[in-house]
Design a protein around this motif. Structure first.
Motif, PDB file in Angstrom:
ATOM      1  N   TYR A  25      38.717  39.297  77.166  1.00  0.00           N
ATOM      2  CA  TYR A  25      38.801  39.698  75.642  1.00  0.00           C
ATOM      3  C   TYR A  25      39.420  40.951  75.516  1.00  0.00           C
ATOM      4  CZ  TYR A  25      37.702  40.866  70.893  1.00  0.00           C
ATOM      5  OH  TYR A  25      37.713  41.313  69.569  1.00  0.00           O
ATOM      6  N   ASN A  26      40.629  41.122  75.074  1.00  0.00           N
ATOM      7  CA  ASN A  26      41.344  42.260  74.581  1.00  0.00           C
ATOM      8  C   ASN A  26      41.352  43.458  76.050  1.00  0.00           C
ATOM      9  OD1 ASN A  26      41.915  41.740  72.151  1.00  0.00           O
ATOM     10  ND2 ASN A  26      40.389  42.913  71.186  1.00  0.00           N
ATOM     11  N   ARG A  27      42.065  42.866  77.252  1.00  0.00           N
ATOM     12  CA  ARG A  27      41.986  43.420  78.165  1.00  0.00           C
ATOM     13  C   ARG A  27      43.355  43.556  79.192  1.00  0.00           C
ATOM     14  NH1 ARG A  27      36.672  43.932  80.454  1.00  0.00           N
ATOM     15  NH2 ARG A  27      35.434  45.176  78.814  1.00  0.00           N
ATOM     16  N   LYS A  28      44.327  43.482  77.962  1.00  0.00           N
ATOM     17  CA  LYS A  28      45.786  43.406  78.377  1.00  0.00           C
ATOM     18  C   LYS A  28      45.971  44.730  79.232  1.00  0.00           C
ATOM     19  CE  LYS A  28      50.364  43.388  76.571  1.00  0.00           C
ATOM     20  NZ  LYS A  28      51.302  43.560  75.197  1.00  0.00           N
ATOM     21  N   SER A  29      45.568  45.678  79.065  1.00  0.00           N
ATOM     22  CA  SER A  29      45.580  47.176  79.950  1.00  0.00           C
ATOM     23  C   SER A  29      45.220  47.151  81.284  1.00  0.00           C
ATOM     24  CB  SER A  29      45.181  48.184  79.033  1.00  0.00           C
ATOM     25  OG  SER A  29      43.942  48.184  78.932  1.00  0.00           O
ATOM     26  N   LEU A  30      44.114  46.133  81.424  1.00  0.00           N
ATOM     27  CA  LEU A  30      43.413  46.278  82.696  1.00  0.00           C
ATOM     28  C   LEU A  30      43.521  45.016  83.525  1.00  0.00           C
ATOM     29  CD1 LEU A  30      39.978  47.524  81.640  1.00  0.00           C
ATOM     30  CD2 LEU A  30      41.885  48.869  82.954  1.00  0.00           C
ATOM     31  N   ILE A  31      43.977  43.661  82.953  1.00  0.00           N
ATOM     32  CA  ILE A  31      44.137  42.365  83.519  1.00  0.00           C
ATOM     33  C   ILE A  31      45.039  42.418  84.926  1.00  0.00           C
ATOM     34  CG2 ILE A  31      45.739  41.376  82.228  1.00  0.00           C
ATOM     35  CD1 ILE A  31      43.762  38.785  82.242  1.00  0.00           C
ATOM     36  N   ASN A  32      45.995  43.185  84.725  1.00  0.00           N
ATOM     37  CA  ASN A  32      46.995  42.906  85.870  1.00  0.00           C
ATOM     38  C   ASN A  32      46.212  43.477  87.306  1.00  0.00           C
ATOM     39  OD1 ASN A  32      49.255  42.028  85.240  1.00  0.00           O
ATOM     40  ND2 ASN A  32      49.994  43.906  84.285  1.00  0.00           N
ATOM     41  N   ARG A  33      45.231  44.625  87.084  1.00  0.00           N
ATOM     42  CA  ARG A  33      44.493  45.085  88.248  1.00  0.00           C
ATOM     43  C   ARG A  33      43.723  43.886  88.995  1.00  0.00           C
ATOM     44  NH1 ARG A  33      40.564  49.688  87.150  1.00  0.00           N
ATOM     45  NH2 ARG A  33      39.361  48.310  86.298  1.00  0.00           N
ATOM     46  N   ALA A  34      43.120  43.344  87.935  1.00  0.00           N
ATOM     47  CA  ALA A  34      42.286  42.100  88.419  1.00  0.00           C
ATOM     48  C   ALA A  34      43.013  40.747  89.105  1.00  0.00           C
ATOM     49  CB  ALA A  34      41.541  41.497  87.141  1.00  0.00           C
ATOM     50  N   ILE A  35      44.110  40.425  88.405  1.00  0.00           N
ATOM     51  CA  ILE A  35      45.003  39.241  88.896  1.00  0.00           C
ATOM     52  C   ILE A  35      45.695  40.024  90.285  1.00  0.00           C
ATOM     53  CG2 ILE A  35      47.170  38.291  88.313  1.00  0.00           C
ATOM     54  CD1 ILE A  35      46.444  38.249  85.330  1.00  0.00           C
ATOM     55  N   ASP A  36      46.136  40.981  90.247  1.00  0.00           N
ATOM     56  CA  ASP A  36      46.622  41.542  91.546  1.00  0.00           C
ATOM     57  C   ASP A  36      45.953  41.431  92.656  1.00  0.00           C
ATOM     58  OD1 ASP A  36      49.026  41.914  90.274  1.00  0.00           O
ATOM     59  OD2 ASP A  36      48.781  44.293  90.088  1.00  0.00           O
ATOM     60  N   SER A  37      44.523  41.714  92.701  1.00  0.00           N
ATOM     61  CA  SER A  37      43.600  41.653  93.711  1.00  0.00           C
ATOM     62  C   SER A  37      43.239  40.204  94.185  1.00  0.00           C
ATOM     63  CB  SER A  37      42.269  42.221  93.100  1.00  0.00           C
ATOM     64  OG  SER A  37      41.464  41.290  92.339  1.00  0.00           O
ATOM     65  N   ASP A  41      41.046  32.950  77.721  1.00  0.00           N
ATOM     66  CA  ASP A  41      41.183  33.901  76.670  1.00  0.00           C
ATOM     67  C   ASP A  41      40.135  33.833  75.373  1.00  0.00           C
ATOM     68  OD1 ASP A  41      41.886  35.859  74.593  1.00  0.00           O
ATOM     69  OD2 ASP A  41      44.128  35.559  75.004  1.00  0.00           O
ATOM     70  N   ASP A  42      39.296  34.648  75.286  1.00  0.00           N
ATOM     71  CA  ASP A  42      38.147  34.389  74.491  1.00  0.00           C
ATOM     72  C   ASP A  42      38.623  35.125  72.965  1.00  0.00           C
ATOM     73  OD1 ASP A  42      35.557  33.965  73.404  1.00  0.00           O
ATOM     74  OD2 ASP A  42      34.653  35.708  74.186  1.00  0.00           O
ATOM     75  N   GLY A  43      39.637  34.931  72.543  1.00  0.00           N
ATOM     76  CA  GLY A  43      40.142  35.241  71.286  1.00  0.00           C
ATOM     77  C   GLY A  43      40.857  36.714  70.979  1.00  0.00           C
ATOM     78  N   SER A  44      41.236  37.254  72.376  1.00  0.00           N
ATOM     79  CA  SER A  44      41.756  38.452  72.280  1.00  0.00           C
ATOM     80  C   SER A  44      43.070  38.716  71.195  1.00  0.00           C
ATOM     81  CB  SER A  44      42.734  38.700  73.528  1.00  0.00           C
ATOM     82  OG  SER A  44      41.962  38.755  74.638  1.00  0.00           O
ATOM     83  N   THR A  45      43.063  39.936  70.608  1.00  0.00           N
ATOM     84  CA  THR A  45      44.049  40.357  69.447  1.00  0.00           C
ATOM     85  C   THR A  45      45.033  41.208  70.045  1.00  0.00           C
ATOM     86  OG1 THR A  45      42.420  42.017  68.801  1.00  0.00           O
ATOM     87  CG2 THR A  45      42.331  39.762  67.933  1.00  0.00           C
ATOM     88  N   ASP A  46      45.063  41.640  71.321  1.00  0.00           N
ATOM     89  CA  ASP A  46      45.886  42.733  71.863  1.00  0.00           C
ATOM     90  C   ASP A  46      47.283  42.154  72.518  1.00  0.00           C
ATOM     91  OD1 ASP A  46      45.044  41.586  74.134  1.00  0.00           O
ATOM     92  OD2 ASP A  46      44.204  43.273  75.054  1.00  0.00           O
ATOM     93  N   GLY A  47      47.305  41.004  72.213  1.00  0.00           N
ATOM     94  CA  GLY A  47      48.904  40.196  72.423  1.00  0.00           C
ATOM     95  C   GLY A  47      48.660  40.123  74.205  1.00  0.00           C
ATOM     96  N   LEU A  48      47.613  39.699  74.567  1.00  0.00           N
ATOM     97  CA  LEU A  48      47.330  39.495  76.177  1.00  0.00           C
ATOM     98  C   LEU A  48      48.358  38.236  76.471  1.00  0.00           C
ATOM     99  CD1 LEU A  48      45.390  39.900  78.534  1.00  0.00           C
ATOM    100  CD2 LEU A  48      44.173  37.789  77.479  1.00  0.00           C
ATOM    101  N   GLU A  49      48.625  37.315  75.649  1.00  0.00           N
ATOM    102  CA  GLU A  49      49.247  36.120  75.966  1.00  0.00           C
ATOM    103  C   GLU A  49      50.521  36.470  76.321  1.00  0.00           C
ATOM    104  OE1 GLU A  49      49.427  36.539  71.441  1.00  0.00           O
ATOM    105  OE2 GLU A  49      47.783  36.590  72.994  1.00  0.00           O
ATOM    106  N   SER A  50      51.076  37.342  75.878  1.00  0.00           N
ATOM    107  CA  SER A  50      52.544  37.996  76.339  1.00  0.00           C
ATOM    108  C   SER A  50      52.522  38.472  77.554  1.00  0.00           C
ATOM    109  CB  SER A  50      53.073  39.048  75.405  1.00  0.00           C
ATOM    110  OG  SER A  50      52.342  40.144  75.272  1.00  0.00           O
TER     111      SER A  50
END
Length: 229
Positions: free
Chosen positions: A25-37, A52-61
């Motif tokens: 949920y709204n973790r566009k700024s952090l999710i790359n670290r998790a995925i990279d691991s 995606d639990d209803g993010s509003t930060d453009g995560l899908e892009s």
């Protein structure tokens, strides 16, 4: 709700060894670290389900290009429902022999999956594992509200940490998975599972848990805010 983006099975095992469920949920700024691991795991036979639990930060892009590039990453989106129900959606969609979790603000060490997979194969009587974390953050943020006694704080090492759960698919699906509780649904889930299955705690410190983040579940709970993924 948006269904999972369909994936071709060409070049894939029909059943991956491990399904990794990542509520976000709204973790566009952090999710790359998790995925990279996940990409750096020594055990490579996995699928990743990003829910995606209803993010509003453009995560899908950010996620869509990853889904297009990697055949073992799937993505689904629904309106905000909280982490428990989001995990349950992933459990229903998972194809793996085993299911585990990774929160979008945390990460795995490279041998995280391999160690737990090896344990399960060496101890076939075991149905579910939990535990094994390295805490990263100020020491005072390592204490959280006790799910069993709201007036008490306990160290995270004494808690059931939901994202460290690693278990057989049928066990995860037992009695509908996680209950939609206001806080720490894993504290209800694991004791309930223990009544029917063999559950063990491991101490491999390979799940990196970042504490004290402003929008983390524990921080929000302490401030009296709603639960988020």
């Amino acid at each position: 709700m948006v269904n999972f983006i369909p994936k071709t099975t060409k070049g894939m095992n029909s059943i991956p060894q491990i399904s990794i469920i990542m509520p976000v949920y709204n973790r566009k700024s952090l999710i790359n670290r998790a995925i990279d691991s996940i990409m750096e795991q020594t055990l490579t036979d996995w699928e990743l389900l990003i829910i995606d639990d209803g993010s509003t930060d453009g995560l899908e892009s950010l996620v869509f290009p990853l889904v297009e590039k990697h055949r073992n990453i799937r993505y689904s989106r629904h309106s905000n429902r909280g982490v428990a129900l989001t995990r349950n959606l992933g459990i229903l969609a998972a194809q793996g022999e085993f299911i585990t979790f990774l929160d979008s603000d945390d990460e795995f060490k490279p041998d995280h999956l391999q160690l737990r997979y090896n344990y399960m194969k060496q101890h076939p009587e075991t149905d579910l594992l939990h535990g094994g974390v390295e805490l990263v953050g100020p020491p005072d943020t390592h204490y959280v509200q006790d799910a069993f006694d709201p007036n008490k704080k306990i160290h995270l090492s004494e808690c059931y940490i939901g994202a460290t759960i690693f278990g057989k698919k049928a066990v995860m699906q037992h009695e509908g998975g996680f209950k939609a509780l206001p806080y720490s649904s894993e504290s209800e889930f694991i004791p309930r599972i223990m009544k029917h299955f063999t559950v063990n705690k491991v101490n491999y410190p390979t799940y990196i848990y970042y504490t004290g983040l402003e929008d983390s579940i524990c921080t929000r709970k302490q401030k009296g805010k709603n639960n988020r993924s």
